[in-house]
Design a protein around this motif. Structure first.
Motif, PDB file in Angstrom:
ATOM      1  N   VAL A  67       0.802  -1.225   0.000  1.00  0.00           N
ATOM      2  CA  VAL A  67       0.000   0.000   0.000  1.00  0.00           C
ATOM      3  C   VAL A  67       0.838   1.281   0.000  1.00  0.00           C
ATOM      4  O   VAL A  67       0.559   2.208  -0.783  1.00  0.00           O
ATOM      5  N   LYS A  68       1.836   1.360   0.861  1.00  0.00           N
ATOM      6  CA  LYS A  68       2.529   2.636   1.048  1.00  0.00           C
ATOM      7  C   LYS A  68       3.324   3.118  -0.166  1.00  0.00           C
ATOM      8  O   LYS A  68       3.288   4.309  -0.491  1.00  0.00           O
ATOM      9  N   PRO A  69       4.059   2.251  -0.869  1.00  0.00           N
ATOM     10  CA  PRO A  69       4.809   2.738  -2.036  1.00  0.00           C
ATOM     11  C   PRO A  69       3.934   3.356  -3.127  1.00  0.00           C
ATOM     12  O   PRO A  69       4.202   4.487  -3.573  1.00  0.00           O
ATOM     13  N   PRO A  70       2.867   2.665  -3.593  1.00  0.00           N
ATOM     14  CA  PRO A  70       2.041   3.302  -4.633  1.00  0.00           C
ATOM     15  C   PRO A  70       1.332   4.561  -4.142  1.00  0.00           C
ATOM     16  O   PRO A  70       1.139   5.503  -4.915  1.00  0.00           O
ATOM     17  N   PHE A  71       0.958   4.582  -2.854  1.00  0.00           N
ATOM     18  CA  PHE A  71       0.333   5.798  -2.326  1.00  0.00           C
ATOM     19  C   PHE A  71       1.310   6.961  -2.365  1.00  0.00           C
ATOM     20  O   PHE A  71       0.923   8.096  -2.675  1.00  0.00           O
ATOM     21  N   LYS A  72       2.578   6.681  -2.068  1.00  0.00           N
ATOM     22  CA  LYS A  72       3.601   7.729  -2.123  1.00  0.00           C
ATOM     23  C   LYS A  72       3.696   8.300  -3.537  1.00  0.00           C
ATOM     24  O   LYS A  72       3.757   9.519  -3.724  1.00  0.00           O
ATOM     25  N   PHE A  73       3.686   7.423  -4.537  1.00  0.00           N
ATOM     26  CA  PHE A  73       3.754   7.888  -5.923  1.00  0.00           C
ATOM     27  C   PHE A  73       2.535   8.733  -6.275  1.00  0.00           C
ATOM     28  O   PHE A  73       2.659   9.830  -6.838  1.00  0.00           O
ATOM     29  N   LEU A  74       1.343   8.240  -5.962  1.00  0.00           N
ATOM     30  CA  LEU A  74       0.112   8.958  -6.297  1.00  0.00           C
ATOM     31  C   LEU A  74       0.071  10.326  -5.618  1.00  0.00           C
ATOM     32  O   LEU A  74      -0.345  11.325  -6.226  1.00  0.00           O
ATOM     33  N   LYS A  75       0.503  10.370  -4.383  1.00  0.00           N
ATOM     34  CA  LYS A  75       0.498  11.629  -3.649  1.00  0.00           C
ATOM     35  C   LYS A  75       1.427  12.648  -4.297  1.00  0.00           C
ATOM     36  O   LYS A  75       1.032  13.789  -4.553  1.00  0.00           O
TER      37      LYS A  75
END
Length: 253
Positions: free
Chosen positions: A205-213
């Protein structure tokens, strides 16, 4: 209140950057202090050519190194810089005026970062405000191994300057990736000290959320290819950090 200003810099193998940094503060510094971690390149030579106070000390963490560097200054009012930073003409003039009427415990500087030749203004990288002008008697550097920051005893007595501090971060993607490995090792040590745990879900969850953010919510796409690279590698760094922690905890189970 009129003040004298000590410029304080910590270094290690910064021959590509330190000359530019020192030249940018020559006009406004009443003293320049460089604390070096026994560089093996021309850092020491470049500093001594410019007449700075040069002190060598084994590096044992950013917080302790920067607090030690502050203690080496002759004047309590300090401008703390990294070797890969540079004052703009506008910031230099603003600090000149400030020295004649210093009335806060400290001042934030907005930092503009250059990534592989592109000035980055989105993705959460700007304005990257840093508390770099301060009275060392009214605070200290705090943190564990990473993400050090100077904290004043009275956070309400802190101003913000308008002009940019320039930061020359990465010259290549390879350099950025090398730093990811270096900083995630430090982050791992911090998490180990705090007895942190993680899970496969976090890795998902955290890596793709970082990219999207960074790329979409913080408009990193407006910085073109640089913004894309920063968002991808920042996401990768999150993955690496938690993957290292996951494996560390697994080996201890």
């Amino acid at each position: 209140m009129k003040v004298n200003l000590s410029v304080v810099i910590i270094t290690f193998n910064e021959e590509l950057n330190i000359g530019r940094c020192l030249d940018s503060v020559a006009e406004i510094a009443d003293e320049i202090v460089v604390v070096d971690s026994f560089s093996t390149d021309r850092t020491k030579e470049i500093c001594l050519e410019r007449g700075v106070k040069f002190v060598e000390r084994i590096f044992d963490g950013y917080v302790t190194q920067k607090n030690f560097a502050n203690s080496q200054s002759s004047f309590p009012h300090i401008l703390s810089l990294d070797a890969d930073e540079e004052l703009t003409d506008e910031l230099r003039q603003e600090i000149k005026v400030l020295k004649q009427n210093w009335n806060k415990d400290g001042y934030y500087l907005p930092r503009l970062t250059n990534y592989c030749g592109t000035w980055v203004q989105h993705g959460g990288w700007y304005p990257d405000k840093k508390l770099r002008l301060y009275d060392r008697r009214l605070g200290k550097w705090e943190g564990l191994l990473l993400h050090e920051e100077f904290k004043t005893t009275n956070p309400k007595s802190v101003g913000v300057l308008q002009s940019n501090l320039l930061h020359y971060s990465y010259h290549s993607i390879k350099q950025h990736l090398d730093q990811v490995n270096f900083f995630t090792e430090i982050a791992l040590e911090e998490m180990k000290r705090r007895n942190k745990t993680t899970s496969v879900l976090t890795l998902l969850v955290k890596p793709p959320f970082k990219f999207l953010k960074m790329y979409f919510l913080q408009l990193g796409f407006l910085d073109g290819f640089a913004g894309f690279c920063i968002s991808v590698i920042s996401s990768y760094a999150v993955f690496v950090k938690y993957a290292k922690l996951y494996l560390y905890n697994k080996t201890r189970a």
